[in-house]
Motif scaffolding. Structure first.
Motif, mmCIF file in Angstrom:
data_model
loop_
_atom_site.group_PDB
_atom_site.id
_atom_site.type_symbol
_atom_site.label_atom_id
_atom_site.label_comp_id
_atom_site.label_asym_id
_atom_site.label_seq_id
_atom_site.Cartn_x
_atom_site.Cartn_y
_atom_site.Cartn_z
ATOM 1 N N PRO A 68 -4.168 2.701 -5.946
ATOM 2 C CA PRO A 68 -4.102 1.705 -4.882
ATOM 3 C C PRO A 68 -4.459 0.323 -5.396
ATOM 4 O O PRO A 68 -5.167 0.172 -6.391
ATOM 5 C CB PRO A 68 -5.167 2.188 -3.902
ATOM 6 C CG PRO A 68 -6.150 2.880 -4.765
ATOM 7 C CD PRO A 68 -5.391 3.489 -5.896
ATOM 8 N N GLY A 69 -3.932 -0.697 -4.700
ATOM 9 C CA GLY A 69 -4.397 -2.068 -4.919
ATOM 10 C C GLY A 69 -3.414 -2.984 -5.606
ATOM 11 O O GLY A 69 -3.260 -4.121 -5.188
ATOM 12 N N PHE A 80 0.831 -1.210 0.000
ATOM 13 C CA PHE A 80 0.000 0.000 0.000
ATOM 14 C C PHE A 80 0.862 1.256 0.000
ATOM 15 O O PHE A 80 0.523 2.254 -0.635
ATOM 16 C CB PHE A 80 -0.934 0.001 1.216
ATOM 17 C CG PHE A 80 -2.010 1.016 1.121
ATOM 18 C CD1 PHE A 80 -3.135 0.754 0.365
ATOM 19 C CD2 PHE A 80 -1.892 2.244 1.745
ATOM 20 C CE1 PHE A 80 -4.132 1.697 0.234
ATOM 21 C CE2 PHE A 80 -2.886 3.187 1.621
ATOM 22 C CZ PHE A 80 -4.009 2.915 0.867
ATOM 23 N N THR A 81 2.020 1.195 0.704
ATOM 24 C CA THR A 81 2.918 2.353 0.716
ATOM 25 C C THR A 81 3.414 2.654 -0.696
ATOM 26 O O THR A 81 3.414 3.791 -1.141
ATOM 27 C CB THR A 81 4.127 2.077 1.629
ATOM 28 O OG1 THR A 81 3.651 1.545 2.840
ATOM 29 C CG2 THR A 81 4.909 3.331 1.894
ATOM 30 N N LEU A 82 3.821 1.587 -1.409
ATOM 31 C CA LEU A 82 4.313 1.804 -2.772
ATOM 32 C C LEU A 82 3.175 2.303 -3.674
ATOM 33 O O LEU A 82 3.373 3.180 -4.506
ATOM 34 C CB LEU A 82 4.907 0.511 -3.325
ATOM 35 C CG LEU A 82 5.705 0.711 -4.608
ATOM 36 C CD1 LEU A 82 6.934 1.538 -4.344
ATOM 37 C CD2 LEU A 82 6.082 -0.599 -5.229
ATOM 38 N N ASP A 83 1.976 1.735 -3.457
ATOM 39 C CA ASP A 83 0.824 2.157 -4.256
ATOM 40 C C ASP A 83 0.514 3.639 -4.063
ATOM 41 O O ASP A 83 0.127 4.321 -5.001
ATOM 42 C CB ASP A 83 -0.409 1.344 -3.875
ATOM 43 C CG ASP A 83 -0.413 -0.016 -4.532
ATOM 44 O OD1 ASP A 83 0.177 -0.132 -5.606
ATOM 45 O OD2 ASP A 83 -1.009 -0.937 -3.970
ATOM 46 N N SER A 84 0.688 4.137 -2.827
ATOM 47 C CA SER A 84 0.355 5.552 -2.630
ATOM 48 C C SER A 84 1.349 6.447 -3.350
ATOM 49 O O SER A 84 1.013 7.564 -3.718
ATOM 50 C CB SER A 84 0.249 5.930 -1.159
ATOM 51 O OG SER A 84 0.789 4.976 -0.334
ATOM 52 N N PHE A 85 2.578 5.935 -3.584
ATOM 53 C CA PHE A 85 3.511 6.722 -4.396
ATOM 54 C C PHE A 85 3.114 6.693 -5.865
ATOM 55 O O PHE A 85 3.394 7.611 -6.610
ATOM 56 C CB PHE A 85 4.939 6.186 -4.248
ATOM 57 C CG PHE A 85 5.664 6.762 -3.072
ATOM 58 C CD1 PHE A 85 6.242 8.016 -3.149
ATOM 59 C CD2 PHE A 85 5.743 6.077 -1.883
ATOM 60 C CE1 PHE A 85 6.905 8.566 -2.070
ATOM 61 C CE2 PHE A 85 6.394 6.615 -0.787
ATOM 62 C CZ PHE A 85 6.975 7.859 -0.892
ATOM 63 N N HIS A 131 0.068 -3.283 -6.069
ATOM 64 C CA HIS A 131 1.187 -3.863 -5.341
ATOM 65 C C HIS A 131 0.735 -4.509 -4.039
ATOM 66 O O HIS A 131 1.327 -5.492 -3.596
ATOM 67 C CB HIS A 131 2.249 -2.802 -5.082
ATOM 68 C CG HIS A 131 2.987 -2.414 -6.327
ATOM 69 N ND1 HIS A 131 4.008 -3.164 -6.830
ATOM 70 C CD2 HIS A 131 2.816 -1.392 -7.182
ATOM 71 C CE1 HIS A 131 4.457 -2.614 -7.940
ATOM 72 N NE2 HIS A 131 3.740 -1.531 -8.178
ATOM 73 N N SER A 132 -0.314 -3.976 -3.409
ATOM 74 C CA SER A 132 -0.806 -4.610 -2.175
ATOM 75 C C SER A 132 -1.235 -6.030 -2.463
ATOM 76 O O SER A 132 -0.892 -6.949 -1.716
ATOM 77 C CB SER A 132 -1.994 -3.839 -1.586
ATOM 78 O OG SER A 132 -2.011 -2.518 -1.975
ATOM 79 N N ALA A 133 -1.973 -6.224 -3.565
ATOM 80 C CA ALA A 133 -2.455 -7.570 -3.901
ATOM 81 C C ALA A 133 -1.282 -8.509 -4.135
ATOM 82 O O ALA A 133 -1.249 -9.623 -3.593
ATOM 83 C CB ALA A 133 -3.345 -7.513 -5.138
ATOM 84 N N ALA A 134 -0.278 -8.068 -4.926
ATOM 85 C CA ALA A 134 0.864 -8.930 -5.243
ATOM 86 C C ALA A 134 1.650 -9.289 -3.986
ATOM 87 O O ALA A 134 2.063 -10.436 -3.798
ATOM 88 C CB ALA A 134 1.763 -8.248 -6.266
ATOM 89 N N CYS A 135 1.856 -8.282 -3.083
ATOM 90 C CA CYS A 135 2.634 -8.527 -1.864
ATOM 91 C C CYS A 135 1.917 -9.496 -0.937
ATOM 92 O O CYS A 135 2.536 -10.395 -0.363
ATOM 93 C CB CYS A 135 2.891 -7.223 -1.124
ATOM 94 S SG CYS A 135 4.174 -6.276 -1.877
#
Lengths: 177, 285
Positions: A70-71, A61-66, A73-77
């Motif tokens: 959203p969503g 989520f941190t990377l997504d906010s950059f 990278h959170s899903a992959a991680c």
């Protein structure tokens, strides 16, 4: 240094390197390497699966906010955090070996081959799921496959370089007191 | 009941995994809803601050390019100066306006605000740009963004206090209307998510004469971008077999790789137009 501070610094460094260095690489306008999820790979063996998944979600989520969407990278991680314990169980050489060392590495996994398989499988799963979610809305299967394979190769290369450059010294712990 | 609890306890990890995946996919699909959520404002403010620090360093490496583009922009403006034209007007009787108040101000339709780009992406399937100007500095949702050489860059989609997120033309939801400079037909822009800088224009009928090298400009139909801003130059014209239209690929006028300074355009009549449109909507309902 307390391990909490160590992990916190690692988290920040991986995110910053990913956002400001690696995200700016686009070979042939399609291949971008990702290594920030090495943070998840390096998490300790004895961490609970629930915590692992929550941390993975936070990292993604941190990377997504950059990236302002959203969503993805959170899903992959979250996916690789879920798969990781199964892989460790399969690849660890003998029973109880994961209590001897703290984190996965070339030495603790018992040689180069098991660890290479470990990181390659996780990298491939991460990239495939990430690009699948992106390509879903575009729908071009060949483009997706080529992009996944090339990005996986490039990311793996960078991960191996990172492993060689930043050697993590780990103490051998025995469970016999 | 006891069995349900046992089941949840036994498969807790799997359920949590499904929940987190579901939440992530929900965020992907319902992007616009996230968009309005309060926490996106906070994350934008935070990532904007970090990006700005990084940009301070990176800025120095781009100074030469930035300077060059500003010089060309300046040259274009100098060329438009009235003093450079010898008008054959014999009745001119020079009057000096001594009132300091700018009497043209209330007729102003567009106002330009300069802004610096602090974050820019081209590699993703959906690309965004972040500028260091936000709601506190007059930036509003839906304002158009151009680069110093009048090339269209995108439209503001999200505003926090000091930063604004711009959806660039390289985004699959970015559908600005473009117009052929030569013949005046309008079509819609869309990006296929592959090559940055190459965008397609659809909706141009086959009977129109289109050739490689023609210019595409903004149509001015939306309240975001004024008419006549450069969008791109046509690279390839192909016939779409399924419809009576051309499939045109063009090269974007703005260079998305090295954006440094951009201008946000405020349309002073935007609210006026919106209220009329809403009135019409209410009448038809």
């Amino acid at each position: 240094m307390s391990s909490l501070i160590k992990y916190f610094i690692r988290f920040a460094l991986f995110i910053l390197v990913q956002v400001f260095v690696l995200d700016r690489i686009h070979l042939h306008q399609m291949v971008t390497p990702y290594i920030y999820f090495l943070f998840l790979i390096w998490l300790p063996f004895n961490m609970g699966r629930t915590q692992q998944m929550l941390i993975a979600f936070l990292l993604g989520f941190t990377l997504d906010s950059f990236h302002h969407q959203p969503g993805f990278h959170s899903a992959a991680c979250v996916l690789i955090a879920y798969v990781r314990p199964f892989l460790i169980n399969i690849l660890i050489p003998q029973e109880g070996a994961d209590t001897n060392y703290n984190e996965p590495s070339f030495t603790s996994m018992g040689g180069i081959l098991p660890y290479m398989v470990f990181i390659s499988v996780l990298t491939f799963i991460h990239h495939a799921w990430l690009f699948f979610l992106e390509a879903w809305q575009f729908g071009n299967i060949w483009y997706f496959l080529v992009k996944t394979l090339l990005s996986t190769v490039l990311s793996l290369l960078l991960i191996i370089i990172t492993e060689l450059l930043f050697v993590r010294k780990q103490k051998f712990r025995t469970n016999t007191v | 009941m006891r069995n349900i609890f046992l089941f949840i306890r036994r498969y807790f990890n799997f359920i949590l995994f499904l929940l987190l995946q579901g939440f992530s996919i929900y965020l992907i699909v319902h992007y616009s809803r996230y968009h309005n959520a309060v926490f996106s404002k906070t994350t934008n403010q935070l990532t904007g601050k970090i990006n700005e620090q990084y940009n301070k360093v990176q800025y120095y490496f781009q100074l030469k390019k930035t300077n060059d583009s500003l010089v060309t922009a300046n040259k274009k403006l100098y060329d438009k100066l009235k003093a450079d034209f010898a008008l054959p007007d014999t009745s001119s009787n020079i009057l000096v306006d001594s009132i300091k108040v700018d009497s043209m101000e209330r007729y102003r339709k567009y106002e330009y605000y300069p802004a610096k780009v602090v974050y820019n992406s081209v590699a993703a399937q959906n690309n965004f740009i972040v500028i260091n100007r936000g709601a506190a500095q007059n930036i509003k949702d839906g304002m158009g963004i151009i680069d110093p050489n009048m090339g269209v860059v995108g439209i503001v989609t999200d505003v926090s206090k000091d930063f604004a997120v711009v959806m660039s033309l390289l985004h699959k939801d970015s559908h600005i209307s473009g117009k052929l400079l030569k013949t005046g037909e309008t079509g819609t822009l869309s990006w296929d998510g592959k090559t940055p800088g190459i965008i397609s224009l659809t909706g141009i009928p086959k009977n129109v004469k289109v050739a490689k090298g023609d210019t595409i400009i903004s149509s001015g139909f939306s309240t975001s971008i004024p008419k006549g801003m450069l969008i791109g130059v046509i690279e390839e014209v192909a016939a779409d077999k399924s419809s009576g239209n051309f499939l045109i690929k063009f090269k974007a006028a703005a260079n998305f790789y090295n954006l440094e300074y951009v201008y946000a355009i405020e349309n002073k009549q935007a609210d006026n137009i919106k209220t009329i449109l809403e009135k019409v909507k209410q009448k038809t309902q």
